[in-house]
Scaffold this active site. Structure first.
Site, PDB file in Angstrom:
ATOM      1  N   CYS A 142       0.733  -0.842  -0.143  1.00  0.00           N
ATOM      2  CA  CYS A 142      -0.056   0.318   0.022  1.00  0.00           C
ATOM      3  C   CYS A 142       1.620   1.079  -0.189  1.00  0.00           C
ATOM      4  CB  CYS A 142      -0.722   0.305   1.298  1.00  0.00           C
ATOM      5  SG  CYS A 142      -2.342   1.142   1.278  1.00  0.00           S
ATOM      6  N   LYS A 163     -11.750   7.538  -2.832  1.00  0.00           N
ATOM      7  CA  LYS A 163     -11.424   7.094  -1.807  1.00  0.00           C
ATOM      8  C   LYS A 163     -11.826   5.541  -2.682  1.00  0.00           C
ATOM      9  CE  LYS A 163     -10.680   4.406   2.290  1.00  0.00           C
ATOM     10  NZ  LYS A 163     -11.543   4.627   3.547  1.00  0.00           N
ATOM     11  N   SER A 192      -7.871   0.420   0.148  1.00  0.00           N
ATOM     12  CA  SER A 192      -8.074   0.974  -0.032  1.00  0.00           C
ATOM     13  C   SER A 192      -7.027   2.609   0.613  1.00  0.00           C
ATOM     14  CB  SER A 192      -8.731   0.355   1.704  1.00  0.00           C
ATOM     15  OG  SER A 192      -8.912   1.912   3.037  1.00  0.00           O
ATOM     16  N   HIS A 235      -4.552  -5.036  -0.817  1.00  0.00           N
ATOM     17  CA  HIS A 235      -4.404  -5.384   1.274  1.00  0.00           C
ATOM     18  C   HIS A 235      -4.776  -6.683   1.148  1.00  0.00           C
ATOM     19  CE1 HIS A 235      -3.218  -1.991   3.773  1.00  0.00           C
ATOM     20  NE2 HIS A 235      -3.649  -0.966   2.626  1.00  0.00           N
ATOM     21  N   GLU A 237      -3.790  -9.036   2.269  1.00  0.00           N
ATOM     22  CA  GLU A 237      -2.830  -9.399   3.416  1.00  0.00           C
ATOM     23  C   GLU A 237      -4.090  -9.269   4.857  1.00  0.00           C
ATOM     24  OE1 GLU A 237      -2.587  -5.623   4.726  1.00  0.00           O
ATOM     25  OE2 GLU A 237      -2.446  -6.983   2.839  1.00  0.00           O
ATOM     26  N   ARG A 249     -16.311   2.792  11.328  1.00  0.00           N
ATOM     27  CA  ARG A 249     -15.034   3.451  12.084  1.00  0.00           C
ATOM     28  C   ARG A 249     -15.464   5.371  11.364  1.00  0.00           C
ATOM     29  NH1 ARG A 249      -9.096   3.125  10.695  1.00  0.00           N
ATOM     30  NH2 ARG A 249     -10.335   4.834   9.034  1.00  0.00           N
TER      31      ARG A 249
END
Length: 305
Positions: A142, A163, A192, A235, A237, A249
């Site tokens: 990232c 985003k 992200s 990502h 992972e 969030r």
């Protein structure tokens, strides 16, 4: 063969609950095997979560791995107990004279800053340079992927109008590479991020190979130095619920948060995530460890250069 981890690392108990075989240092010392040494520079805010995510993937190999966590002296994390950092992490300066078979450098929540404005830019670029002579193969993830490409090759990043958030299909461009062994033609990868790389910048540099991309989210994987460096803009992972936690969030603090794309079952957050990337995530990390670390690193780790 299990992973060799520091005694009492929280990830050990979490992963044992998932039936993943891990081994603490005390037991590992009883085995007469030269483990592969893997350094992880964890720049993510939630250190324990990221540790667990990465260890989960690294555990899917028959090789014994010895994991060492690196931290920056020039940055103090705010979201992880200081006791955890003191017990399981070492400053780069304490590890500078050591060599590692593999290294992972994670993303960081600083991508909207100019690189030179990041408070720890000087220290992290020192680590980027050090890795070239002290590590057999390095994964940049990232923001670290963007920062590494900028530092080593002058590749700029570009702001996105909104985003890039969700799970997107990726296409392998050089499927015969060992990193893609066992892959399907298309695989999914969570993203992200607020910035991107442009494929024309990658293709214009003869030292870089664009090896995977997406019509939806652009450049996703770049290889350099014959596999001694991999740059991954997403990502793989991520745990199944990571994008969900991030969405909820942000939604609690702002009104302009988009739902992650291609993530929830029937695009309904109440139904939970539809996990479509875990098999290829395990394959990629296993292939990296086997073909670019184990097969390439010298038995005498001091010969890495």
């Amino acid at each position: 063969m299990p992973l060799r981890l520091p005694d009492r690392l929280p990830a050990i108990e979490l992963l044992k609950q998932e039936n993943i075989f891990v081994m603490d240092d005390s037991r590992a010392h009883m085995q007469d095997i030269r483990p592969l040494k893997i350094a992880i520079l964890n720049l993510m805010p939630l250190k324990i979560t990221t540790e667990t995510d990465l260890i989960r993937l690294l555990s899917n190999t028959p090789l014994q791995l010895e994991i060492s966590f690196m931290k920056l002296k020039s940055h103090t994390p705010k979201n992880t107990p200081i006791e955890h950092m003191m017990m399981f992490y070492r400053d780069f300066e304490q590890m500078r004279n050591e060599k590692y078979d593999g290294m992972i450098i994670t993303g960081a929540p600083v991508e909207q800053l100019e690189y030179e404005d990041v408070s720890y830019w000087s220290e992290i670029t020192d680590i980027f340079s050090w890795a070239r002579t002290h590590v057999t193969s390095t994964l940049y993830i990232c923001w670290a992927a963007q920062a590494g490409l900028y530092y080593h090759y002058g590749i700029p990043k570009y702001p996105l109008p909104k985003k890039m958030f969700g799970v997107f299909p990726q296409y392998t461009l050089i499927p015969q590479l060992p990193i893609f062994r066992g892959f399907d033609d298309v695989f999914q990868m969570p993203h992200s991020r607020h910035t991107e790389l442009h494929r024309e910048d990658i293709l214009a540099n003869p030292d870089l190979q664009l090896i995977a991309e997406s019509p939806d989210c652009g450049v996703s994987m770049v290889m350099a130095r014959g596999g001694r460096e991999f740059y991954i803009t997403g990502h793989l992972e991520y745990a199944p619920d990571t994008l969900d936690r991030e969405y909820r969030r942000d939604k609690d603090t702002r009104d302009d948060v988009d739902m992650p794309v291609n993530y929830y079952l029937d695009d309904d957050p109440s139904k939970g995530p539809k996990v479509t990337w875990r098999a290829h995530a395990n394959l990629l990390y296993s292939n990296w460890i086997n073909y670019y670390v184990y097969q390439e690193t010298p038995y005498d780790i001091n010969l890495i250069d």
